[in-house]
Design a protein around this motif. Sequence first.
Motif, PDB file in Angstrom:
ATOM      1  N   THR A   1       0.841  -1.203   0.000  1.00  0.00           N
ATOM      2  CA  THR A   1       0.000   0.000   0.000  1.00  0.00           C
ATOM      3  C   THR A   1       0.875   1.252   0.000  1.00  0.00           C
ATOM      4  N   ALA A   2       1.923   1.268   0.846  1.00  0.00           N
ATOM      5  CA  ALA A   2       2.840   2.426   0.907  1.00  0.00           C
ATOM      6  C   ALA A   2       3.573   2.571  -0.411  1.00  0.00           C
ATOM      7  N   GLU A   3       3.963   1.466  -0.999  1.00  0.00           N
ATOM      8  CA  GLU A   3       4.686   1.484  -2.277  1.00  0.00           C
ATOM      9  C   GLU A   3       3.790   2.081  -3.371  1.00  0.00           C
ATOM     10  N   HIS A   4       2.522   1.675  -3.416  1.00  0.00           N
ATOM     11  CA  HIS A   4       1.599   2.218  -4.415  1.00  0.00           C
ATOM     12  C   HIS A   4       1.326   3.705  -4.160  1.00  0.00           C
ATOM     13  N   ALA A   5       1.181   4.065  -2.894  1.00  0.00           N
ATOM     14  CA  ALA A   5       0.919   5.473  -2.559  1.00  0.00           C
ATOM     15  C   ALA A   5       2.100   6.337  -2.963  1.00  0.00           C
ATOM     16  N   ALA A   6       3.330   5.849  -2.732  1.00  0.00           N
ATOM     17  CA  ALA A   6       4.530   6.600  -3.094  1.00  0.00           C
ATOM     18  C   ALA A   6       4.642   6.748  -4.597  1.00  0.00           C
ATOM     19  N   GLY A   7       4.151   5.774  -5.333  1.00  0.00           N
ATOM     20  CA  GLY A   7       4.228   5.839  -6.795  1.00  0.00           C
ATOM     21  C   GLY A   7       3.041   6.567  -7.403  1.00  0.00           C
ATOM     22  N   GLY A   8       2.108   7.005  -6.586  1.00  0.00           N
ATOM     23  CA  GLY A   8       0.943   7.713  -7.108  1.00  0.00           C
ATOM     24  C   GLY A   8      -0.055   6.773  -7.763  1.00  0.00           C
ATOM     25  N   ASN A   9       0.006   5.534  -7.418  1.00  0.00           N
ATOM     26  CA  ASN A   9      -0.833   4.519  -8.047  1.00  0.00           C
ATOM     27  C   ASN A   9      -2.016   4.165  -7.134  1.00  0.00           C
ATOM     28  N   VAL A  10      -2.728   5.200  -6.676  1.00  0.00           N
ATOM     29  CA  VAL A  10      -3.838   4.988  -5.757  1.00  0.00           C
ATOM     30  C   VAL A  10      -5.040   5.717  -6.317  1.00  0.00           C
ATOM     31  N   ALA A  11      -6.169   5.048  -6.342  1.00  0.00           N
ATOM     32  CA  ALA A  11      -7.401   5.668  -6.838  1.00  0.00           C
ATOM     33  C   ALA A  11      -7.949   6.603  -5.778  1.00  0.00           C
ATOM     34  N   ALA A  12      -8.519   7.704  -6.238  1.00  0.00           N
ATOM     35  CA  ALA A  12      -9.123   8.654  -5.301  1.00  0.00           C
ATOM     36  C   ALA A  12     -10.404   8.042  -4.765  1.00  0.00           C
ATOM     37  N   PRO A  13     -10.688   8.283  -3.487  1.00  0.00           N
ATOM     38  CA  PRO A  13     -11.920   7.720  -2.924  1.00  0.00           C
ATOM     39  C   PRO A  13     -13.142   8.334  -3.584  1.00  0.00           C
ATOM     40  N   VAL A  14     -14.177   7.541  -3.741  1.00  0.00           N
ATOM     41  CA  VAL A  14     -15.425   7.981  -4.364  1.00  0.00           C
ATOM     42  C   VAL A  14     -16.503   7.899  -3.311  1.00  0.00           C
ATOM     43  N   GLU A  15     -17.260   8.970  -3.204  1.00  0.00           N
ATOM     44  CA  GLU A  15     -18.339   8.983  -2.225  1.00  0.00           C
ATOM     45  C   GLU A  15     -19.495   8.152  -2.772  1.00  0.00           C
ATOM     46  N   PRO A  16     -20.030   7.247  -1.963  1.00  0.00           N
ATOM     47  CA  PRO A  16     -21.133   6.395  -2.449  1.00  0.00           C
ATOM     48  C   PRO A  16     -22.392   7.208  -2.662  1.00  0.00           C
ATOM     49  N   LEU A  17     -23.145   6.859  -3.658  1.00  0.00           N
ATOM     50  CA  LEU A  17     -24.403   7.534  -3.971  1.00  0.00           C
ATOM     51  C   LEU A  17     -25.538   6.774  -3.307  1.00  0.00           C
ATOM     52  N   PRO A  18     -26.531   7.515  -2.815  1.00  0.00           N
ATOM     53  CA  PRO A  18     -27.662   6.816  -2.211  1.00  0.00           C
ATOM     54  C   PRO A  18     -28.492   6.079  -3.273  1.00  0.00           C
ATOM     55  N   ILE A  19     -29.092   5.006  -2.853  1.00  0.00           N
ATOM     56  CA  ILE A  19     -29.924   4.206  -3.761  1.00  0.00           C
ATOM     57  C   ILE A  19     -31.345   4.738  -3.692  1.00  0.00           C
ATOM     58  N   GLU A  20     -31.898   5.032  -4.816  1.00  0.00           N
ATOM     59  CA  GLU A  20     -33.263   5.554  -4.844  1.00  0.00           C
ATOM     60  C   GLU A  20     -34.234   4.393  -4.883  1.00  0.00           C
ATOM     61  N   ALA A  21     -35.321   4.579  -4.116  1.00  0.00           N
ATOM     62  CA  ALA A  21     -36.318   3.521  -4.047  1.00  0.00           C
ATOM     63  C   ALA A  21     -37.337   3.621  -5.129  1.00  0.00           C
TER      64      ALA A  21
END
Length: 140
Positions: free
Chosen positions: A120-140
């Motif tokens: 994980t540290a190796e990927h973070a140092a290389g910039g190989n980490v996806a940005a977190p995505v906020e979950p969308l609410p599910i519509e009923a």
Amino acid sequence: MSDLDLSKLNDKNPSHWVDSGEPSLAAVKALNPGRTVTREEVRATGRMRNRAPAARPVVNHALLIAEAALAVQQQIQKIAKLKAKVKERNAAFAAVHAELMRVTPPPSVEDVIREHLRRTAEHAAGGNVAAPVEPLPIEA
């Protein structure tokens, strides 16, 4: 083997026979009512005028059964030998697997966690980490 009933053919009765000495089809049909009879079937019986029917071959059923039983026993022995070989080879495989596990044991839980954090540290140092995505609410 024919199942025609020719037992009542009379050698002295000319209406039961044709000139060649074979049984008459009409006489055979009369002895076997309701059945279609062909000349080939009558010939297959071997019955001729003034001659006894051809002797049936003697079949020794006990011998045939004994030979079949012997063949079965031989196949059972062959299968037993093959099963013994499989068991022997499985034991050898298990021994090799046990030795491999002894020489290279599986990593401990701590080792797995350390390796995960390192990667994980190796990927973070290389910039190989996806940005977190906020979950969308599910519509009923």
